[in-house]
Design a protein around this motif. Structure first.
Motif, short mmCIF file in Angstrom:
data_model
loop_
_atom_site.label_atom_id
_atom_site.label_comp_id
_atom_site.label_asym_id
_atom_site.label_seq_id
_atom_site.Cartn_x
_atom_site.Cartn_y
_atom_site.Cartn_z
N ARG A 86 0.67 -1.31 0.06
CA ARG A 86 0.02 0.05 0.06
C ARG A 86 0.87 1.23 0.04
O ARG A 86 0.41 2.37 -0.52
N THR A 87 2.05 1.16 0.66
CA THR A 87 2.95 2.50 0.71
C THR A 87 4.06 2.50 -0.54
O THR A 87 4.61 3.35 -0.41
N GLY A 88 4.35 1.41 -0.99
CA GLY A 88 5.53 1.35 -1.80
C GLY A 88 5.44 2.39 -2.86
O GLY A 88 6.33 2.89 -3.24
N ARG A 89 4.38 2.61 -3.56
CA ARG A 89 4.02 3.67 -4.55
C ARG A 89 4.37 4.95 -4.20
O ARG A 89 4.86 5.87 -4.65
N LEU A 90 3.54 5.31 -2.99
CA LEU A 90 3.71 6.49 -2.45
C LEU A 90 5.11 6.87 -2.09
O LEU A 90 5.62 8.05 -2.41
N VAL A 91 5.78 5.96 -1.25
CA VAL A 91 7.31 6.44 -0.90
C VAL A 91 8.28 6.67 -2.20
O VAL A 91 9.18 7.25 -2.38
N THR A 92 7.97 5.64 -3.39
CA THR A 92 8.79 5.58 -4.28
C THR A 92 8.62 7.24 -5.07
O THR A 92 9.52 7.57 -5.52
N SER A 93 7.42 7.46 -5.31
CA SER A 93 6.92 8.70 -5.76
C SER A 93 7.50 9.87 -5.29
O SER A 93 8.14 10.80 -5.78
N ALA A 94 7.42 9.92 -3.87
CA ALA A 94 7.99 10.94 -3.16
C ALA A 94 9.58 11.06 -3.13
O ALA A 94 10.15 12.29 -3.21
N ALA A 95 10.07 9.67 -2.86
CA ALA A 95 11.50 9.95 -3.20
C ALA A 95 11.95 10.31 -4.63
O ALA A 95 13.07 10.92 -4.54
N LEU A 96 11.31 9.94 -5.72
CA LEU A 96 11.78 10.05 -7.02
C LEU A 96 11.62 11.96 -7.05
O LEU A 96 12.50 12.47 -7.79
N ILE A 97 10.65 12.55 -6.66
CA ILE A 97 10.35 13.79 -6.91
C ILE A 97 11.48 14.56 -6.11
O ILE A 97 11.84 15.41 -6.68
N LEU A 98 11.93 14.12 -4.71
CA LEU A 98 12.55 14.75 -4.07
C LEU A 98 14.17 14.37 -4.65
O LEU A 98 14.90 15.43 -4.88
#
Length: 421
Positions: A322-334
């Motif tokens: 459930r959180t993998g996509r969220l964390v990955t997207s946030a990490a890529l943006i940063l």
């Protein structure tokens, strides 16, 4: 005590306060005004965990000891260079390789004058004792010459030229030696300035107290996470992994920038020889907070799923799914934001940008996607334990240690897989 850092710290505290105020007041008002239209074009899938991340989590749970070992080896390799960390200013080798200043430095070197002329040490002493101070300073190891400079009234400046530049923590030995020698040679007050003295003063003002600050931040973070997760082990693991992740980042920075392994090929900057003295504090402040955000995202979802099912494997698989996509997207943006920061012409800003970008990638991949689920799977039911006495102190609901489950960890994994389909 450093105004530059203090102003950034105050700004850093105001940002989350304003963000929380907006989220609790303005955002609900806007969402209620817009209504269901905010969901356009309705492509969200909250009811279904990511198949890719769920499959990854199941793989980690089946081979959690191997996954943990791989992550530990990678982190150790990244951490090893940190023991060679030098804090100060970039050395002359990382500066421009052409131009009038470079030519002048080469002329001085050819004439037998060391690069220390770029970082002179100025010593303020009584005029009557200036010559004695100059002679004492000249006898210090690492000093190539010392002469009496300008005088004004009862005060005189002794110009001390070290053999090598005093731009990092190793150069403070020369500064300390000059200060000690001059104080022993004169009876009046002695003042020392210059780049080496500035680095030393910064060390005394910031890094001498940094272990206490680090311990206080870790303790406060641990207590807040104990209340959030209703667990003793999860907060402890979160704080320790954050510190390990930071150590890996500093190791990577030392290897890439200080030692010059890749900085010349990518940024056309030779090894810096040291990390600018104000950078480590900023890198720590940024990455500690960002890394802890990712940890809270993942572990909070795992805790919710464990409370619902009572099974650790299901909690890990669902939490990562459930959180993998969220964390990955946030990490890529940063990461891309910090990559843009690293494209600036200044070397210090390049170091800051690459450190933050690499730190985000290390934390989101090796730590959060590999080591965190593996450790949660290894510790099993102990992850969720919060004794009654500690729960009463923190005013939260206790979480007693669950009895051992005879079933294997693979069975819940298969059920989650079937549910995801």
């Amino acid at each position: 005590p450093v105004p530059f850092l203090r102003s950034m710290g105050i700004a850093g505290m105001l940002i989350p306060l304003v963000s929380v105020a907006v989220v609790l007041t303005l955002l609900p008002a806007l969402l209620s005004s817009i209504g269901p239209r905010v969901d356009f074009p309705r492509n969200r899938k909250e009811g279904t965990a990511s198949r890719g991340w769920s499959a990854w989590a199941r793989l980690i749970m089946r081979h959690r000891f191997v996954a943990a070992a791989v992550a530990v080896v990678l982190l150790v390799l990244l951490i090893i260079p940190v023991f060679s960390l030098k804090i100060g200013q970039s050395g002359v080798e990382s500066q421009a390789r052409s131009g009038p200043r470079f030519d002048a430095l080469q002329t001085l070197r050819e004439g037998g004058i060391g690069a220390g002329i770029l970082t002179p040490i100025d010593v303020l002493v009584p005029t009557s004792e200036a010559q004695a101070a100059a002679e004492a300073a000249a006898d210090v190891d690492g000093v190539q010459m010392a002469v009496v400079g300008s005088t004004q009234g009862d005060l005189a400046v002794v110009d001390v030229l070290p053999t090598d530049v005093t731009v990092d923590s190793s150069g403070t030995d020369v500064v300390n030696g000059v200060r000690t020698a001059v104080e022993s040679a004169v009876s009046g007050d002695v003042g020392v300035t210059g780049l080496g003295a500035t680095v030393e003063d910064y060390f005394n003002a910031v890094y001498d107290k940094f272990p206490y600050v680090l311990a206080l931040i870790s303790l406060i973070t641990f207590l807040l996470l104990v209340r959030t997760f209703r667990s003793v082990l999860l907060p402890l693991k979160a704080v320790l992994l954050n510190l390990i992740s930071l150590a890996a980042v500093f190791g990577a920075v030392v290897y890439f920038w200080q030692m010059g392994n890749g900085s010349d090929a990518i940024f056309s900057v030779s090894e810096t020889g040291a990390i600018t003295f104000w950078l480590p504090v900023l890198i720590f402040a940024f990455l500690f907070g960002l890394s802890m955000d990712y940890e809270v995202f993942i572990l909070a979802r795992m805790r919710e799923e464990y409370d619902r099912t009572g099974d650790t494997a299901t909690a890990v698989i669902t939490g990562i799914g459930r959180t993998g996509r969220l964390v990955t997207s946030a990490a890529l943006i940063l990461f891309f934001a910090f990559a843009a920061l690293a494209s600036s012409p200044g070397t210090d800003i390049k170091v800051l940008g690459t450190a933050l970008g690499v730190g985000i990638l290390i934390d989101a991949t090796i730590v959060r996607a590999l080591l965190v689920p593996a450790l949660v799977g290894m510790f099993g039911r102990w992850n969720w334990w919060l004794p009654d006495w500690l729960a009463r102190i923190l005013r939260v609901e206790p979480s007693p240690l669950a009895p051992r489950r005879p079933a294997t960890e693979d069975a819940p994994a298969e059920r989650v897989s079937a549910g995801a389909k």
